[in-house]
Design a protein around this motif. Structure first.
Motif, PDB file in Angstrom:
ATOM      1  N   LYS A 243       0.679  -0.269 -20.155  1.00  0.00           N
ATOM      2  CA  LYS A 243       0.123  -0.043 -21.487  1.00  0.00           C
ATOM      3  C   LYS A 243      -1.396  -0.228 -21.510  1.00  0.00           C
ATOM      4  N   LYS A 244      -1.926  -0.909 -20.485  1.00  0.00           N
ATOM      5  CA  LYS A 244      -3.370  -1.147 -20.405  1.00  0.00           C
ATOM      6  C   LYS A 244      -4.126   0.052 -19.842  1.00  0.00           C
ATOM      7  N   ILE A 245      -3.396   1.028 -19.312  1.00  0.00           N
ATOM      8  CA  ILE A 245      -4.042   2.152 -18.633  1.00  0.00           C
ATOM      9  C   ILE A 245      -4.695   3.104 -19.635  1.00  0.00           C
ATOM     10  N   ASN A 246      -5.946   3.449 -19.367  1.00  0.00           N
ATOM     11  CA  ASN A 246      -6.645   4.461 -20.154  1.00  0.00           C
ATOM     12  C   ASN A 246      -6.968   5.698 -19.330  1.00  0.00           C
ATOM     13  N   GLU A 247      -6.996   5.544 -18.013  1.00  0.00           N
ATOM     14  CA  GLU A 247      -7.237   6.651 -17.087  1.00  0.00           C
ATOM     15  C   GLU A 247      -6.143   6.606 -16.041  1.00  0.00           C
ATOM     16  N   ARG A 248      -5.537   7.734 -15.742  1.00  0.00           N
ATOM     17  CA  ARG A 248      -4.264   7.761 -15.024  1.00  0.00           C
ATOM     18  C   ARG A 248      -4.300   7.164 -13.625  1.00  0.00           C
ATOM     19  N   ARG A 249      -5.472   7.043 -13.021  1.00  0.00           N
ATOM     20  CA  ARG A 249      -5.546   6.470 -11.682  1.00  0.00           C
ATOM     21  C   ARG A 249      -5.656   4.951 -11.690  1.00  0.00           C
ATOM     22  N   GLU A 250      -5.826   4.371 -12.858  1.00  0.00           N
ATOM     23  CA  GLU A 250      -5.936   2.910 -12.955  1.00  0.00           C
ATOM     24  C   GLU A 250      -4.612   2.242 -12.580  1.00  0.00           C
ATOM     25  N   ARG A 251      -4.714   1.120 -11.889  1.00  0.00           N
ATOM     26  CA  ARG A 251      -3.535   0.313 -11.546  1.00  0.00           C
ATOM     27  C   ARG A 251      -3.858  -1.147 -11.842  1.00  0.00           C
ATOM     28  N   PRO A 252      -3.875  -1.528 -13.122  1.00  0.00           N
ATOM     29  CA  PRO A 252      -4.275  -2.887 -13.495  1.00  0.00           C
ATOM     30  C   PRO A 252      -3.270  -3.946 -13.059  1.00  0.00           C
ATOM     31  N   ASP A 253      -3.776  -5.167 -12.928  1.00  0.00           N
ATOM     32  CA  ASP A 253      -2.960  -6.351 -12.665  1.00  0.00           C
ATOM     33  C   ASP A 253      -1.992  -6.140 -11.490  1.00  0.00           C
TER      34      ASP A 253
ATOM     35  N   ILE B 227       9.258  16.410   1.251  1.00  0.00           N
ATOM     36  CA  ILE B 227       9.910  15.557   0.255  1.00  0.00           C
ATOM     37  C   ILE B 227       9.239  15.805  -1.094  1.00  0.00           C
ATOM     38  N   GLY B 228      10.035  16.018  -2.134  1.00  0.00           N
ATOM     39  CA  GLY B 228       9.530  16.064  -3.505  1.00  0.00           C
ATOM     40  C   GLY B 228       9.722  14.693  -4.127  1.00  0.00           C
ATOM     41  N   PHE B 229       8.631  14.019  -4.433  1.00  0.00           N
ATOM     42  CA  PHE B 229       8.632  12.607  -4.847  1.00  0.00           C
ATOM     43  C   PHE B 229       8.205  12.503  -6.306  1.00  0.00           C
ATOM     44  N   HIS B 230       9.150  12.137  -7.168  1.00  0.00           N
ATOM     45  CA  HIS B 230       8.828  11.988  -8.583  1.00  0.00           C
ATOM     46  C   HIS B 230       8.086  10.705  -8.863  1.00  0.00           C
ATOM     47  N   GLY B 231       8.457   9.611  -8.179  1.00  0.00           N
ATOM     48  CA  GLY B 231       7.926   8.313  -8.539  1.00  0.00           C
ATOM     49  C   GLY B 231       8.610   7.780  -9.790  1.00  0.00           C
ATOM     50  N   GLN B 232       8.000   6.779 -10.418  1.00  0.00           N
ATOM     51  CA  GLN B 232       8.562   6.177 -11.628  1.00  0.00           C
ATOM     52  C   GLN B 232       7.570   6.329 -12.776  1.00  0.00           C
ATOM     53  N   THR B 233       7.993   6.987 -13.831  1.00  0.00           N
ATOM     54  CA  THR B 233       7.122   7.107 -15.002  1.00  0.00           C
ATOM     55  C   THR B 233       6.978   5.753 -15.675  1.00  0.00           C
ATOM     56  N   VAL B 234       5.739   5.296 -15.813  1.00  0.00           N
ATOM     57  CA  VAL B 234       5.480   4.027 -16.499  1.00  0.00           C
ATOM     58  C   VAL B 234       4.691   4.221 -17.786  1.00  0.00           C
ATOM     59  N   LEU B 235       4.136   5.421 -17.960  1.00  0.00           N
ATOM     60  CA  LEU B 235       3.390   5.717 -19.182  1.00  0.00           C
ATOM     61  C   LEU B 235       3.390   7.223 -19.397  1.00  0.00           C
ATOM     62  N   HIS B 236       3.719   7.645 -20.612  1.00  0.00           N
ATOM     63  CA  HIS B 236       3.708   9.075 -20.908  1.00  0.00           C
ATOM     64  C   HIS B 236       3.248   9.260 -22.337  1.00  0.00           C
TER      65      HIS B 236
ATOM     66  N   ALA C 209      -2.823  13.507 -23.473  1.00  0.00           N
ATOM     67  CA  ALA C 209      -2.896  14.153 -22.154  1.00  0.00           C
ATOM     68  C   ALA C 209      -2.896  13.115 -21.035  1.00  0.00           C
ATOM     69  N   LEU C 210      -2.033  12.102 -21.176  1.00  0.00           N
ATOM     70  CA  LEU C 210      -1.981  11.013 -20.196  1.00  0.00           C
ATOM     71  C   LEU C 210      -0.549  10.785 -19.745  1.00  0.00           C
ATOM     72  N   THR C 211      -0.311  10.939 -18.469  1.00  0.00           N
ATOM     73  CA  THR C 211       0.995  10.619 -17.896  1.00  0.00           C
ATOM     74  C   THR C 211       0.785   9.917 -16.569  1.00  0.00           C
ATOM     75  N   VAL C 212       1.566   8.878 -16.315  1.00  0.00           N
ATOM     76  CA  VAL C 212       1.408   8.088 -15.092  1.00  0.00           C
ATOM     77  C   VAL C 212       2.772   7.881 -14.452  1.00  0.00           C
ATOM     78  N   GLN C 213       2.913   8.379 -13.222  1.00  0.00           N
ATOM     79  CA  GLN C 213       4.082   8.101 -12.405  1.00  0.00           C
ATOM     80  C   GLN C 213       3.597   7.295 -11.194  1.00  0.00           C
ATOM     81  N   ILE C 214       3.985   6.032 -11.117  1.00  0.00           N
ATOM     82  CA  ILE C 214       3.588   5.266  -9.944  1.00  0.00           C
ATOM     83  C   ILE C 214       4.415   5.735  -8.748  1.00  0.00           C
ATOM     84  N   GLY C 215       3.785   5.763  -7.586  1.00  0.00           N
ATOM     85  CA  GLY C 215       4.402   6.257  -6.363  1.00  0.00           C
ATOM     86  C   GLY C 215       3.300   6.755  -5.446  1.00  0.00           C
ATOM     87  N   ASP C 216       3.188   6.162  -4.297  1.00  0.00           N
ATOM     88  CA  ASP C 216       2.101   6.439  -3.357  1.00  0.00           C
ATOM     89  C   ASP C 216       2.556   7.502  -2.358  1.00  0.00           C
ATOM     90  N   GLY C 217       2.176   8.750  -2.609  1.00  0.00           N
ATOM     91  CA  GLY C 217       2.594   9.853  -1.745  1.00  0.00           C
ATOM     92  C   GLY C 217       2.180   9.683  -0.297  1.00  0.00           C
TER      93      GLY C 217
END
Length: 373
Positions: free
Chosen positions: A58-68, A102-111, A116-124
């Motif tokens: 919920k703290k993310i404002n830019e999709r590449r951020e990985r706080p805490d 491999i098609g890797f979805h990751g886990q959606t943590v913010l949508h 125009a912000l969506t974040v799926q954590i998962g390190d390709g």
């Protein structure tokens, strides 16, 4: 026809219950040959980690951020997926060189589609390194860059499957995925493709059950079957602006919340939320370009007989039939994972993953990021 590739798809959905994995041989277009699939549940410790990730995100404002602790959660999620791929390969007598991508979805943590912000954590790159297989990941972002909602992405795969529907099924047909969030894909007689999120799916029931029983879902609809629909509560959900908005929008986990404690009994809550799942799909279906004749249901919701009975009853009132994906010759449990394998191959070919009729994107666009092994 393009070059046929062997692809693995990995899906961890809104319910955060586990990882679906499936293999396909496909050209990313009209040729689809389904292979083995599997499901690997998360243990309680991992589920708690992903749930905490939702809070942190919920703290993310830019999709590449990985706080805490979110960077640590992302690494843990990726390594968990790598272990699943390795186990799957071993179970099926395969080695990494047997798989092209491999098609890797990751886990959606913010949508937040409105932002125009969506974040799926998962390190390709980490997944590619751990498995020795090329990985296509982050497939939603490019759609949003071009004005789309970032979801749903599975319709491109539904369109490919529709070519193999048994003749006995009346069209127009609608694929309905009942996962944590439900979504609909309309395939018209002329090949028209329209898709959007349909409602809260299983997520309300799952959250309700976990909060009151510790169980992660209502297995077989056993709890709901003992309850009754609370009309006032159902009407409250169906009065959500989501269903009356002029534009179809994609949903986030927090857009619908379960009832408050003490508001309703366990059984009536489960039954009412099962009804809402079905009613939401039919209410959203009123925005389709034509009346559906057949609804083909995939995802975990198809295994809940209460949801399926409610859906069938409501659909019958509108002259439509409801069938499981299996009745149509598909695998309803593996379909999302299969879709991610299919989309990975489309991405490699630069073919569109999303369309104006599916996400509201300005024009058909491809997407995904390639991480080489």
């Amino acid at each position: 026809m393009g070059t046929i590739k062997t692809a693995i798809g990995l899906m961890s959905g809104t319910s955060m219950d586990g990882i679906d994995i499936a293999m396909l041989r496909t050209d990313g277009d009209s040729f689809v040959e389904r292979g083995p699939s599997g499901y690997f549940p998360y243990d309680a410790t991992l589920r708690a980690k992903w749930q905490q990730a939702l809070v942190t995100a919920k703290k993310i404002n830019e999709r590449r951020e990985r706080p805490d602790d979110l960077a640590e959660a992302e690494a843990a999620l990726t390594l968990c997926h790598a272990a699943v791929v390795q186990s799957f390969l071993k179970q099926n007598g395969l080695v990494p060189s047997d798989v092209d991508v491999i098609g890797f979805h990751g886990q959606t943590v913010l949508h937040r589609p409105d932002d125009a912000l969506t974040v799926q954590i998962g390190d390709g790159p980490l997944l590619a390194c751990e498995t020795g297989i090329d990985v296509v990941y982050d497939m939603r972002a490019n759609d949003m860059v071009h004005g789309g909602q970032g979801a749903p992405l599975i319709p491109a795969y539904h369109a490919a499957l529709s070519a193999n529907l048994p003749e006995a099924f009346e069209t127009p047909a609608v694929f309905v995925n009942i996962g944590g969030i439900s979504n609909l894909t309309f395939i018209g007689n002329g090949g028209a493709l329209v898709a959007f999120d349909g409602g809260p799916g299983n997520m309300l029931i799952d959250q309700w059950m976990e909060a009151h029983t510790g169980q992660t879902f209502d297995k077989g609809g056993q709890v709901a079957a003992k309850g009754s629909v609370n009309a006032a509560l159902s009407e409250r959900y169906m009065a959500s602006p989501f269903f009356s908005a002029n534009q179809r929008r994609s949903l986030d986990r927090g857009d619908f919340l379960p009832p408050q404690n003490g508001e309703i009994s366990l059984e009536d809550g489960a039954r009412t939320l099962s009804h809402v799942t079905a009613a939401a799909i039919l209410k959203s279906a009123t925005y389709l370009p034509d009346h559906a004749k057949t609804y083909i249901v995939c995802g975990g919701g198809r295994l809940n007989p209460v949801i399926m009975a409610e859906f069938a009853t409501l659909a019958a009132e509108k002259g439509a039939k409801v069938v499981s994906a299996e009745a149509a010759g598909f695998d309803g449990g593996a379909m999302e994972a299969e879709a991610w394998a299919y989309l990975a191959v489309r991405s490699l070919r630069g073919l569109p993953l999303t369309y104006p009729g599916t996400t509201g994107v300005k024009e058909p666009v491809s997407g995904g990021v390639l991480a080489k092994a």
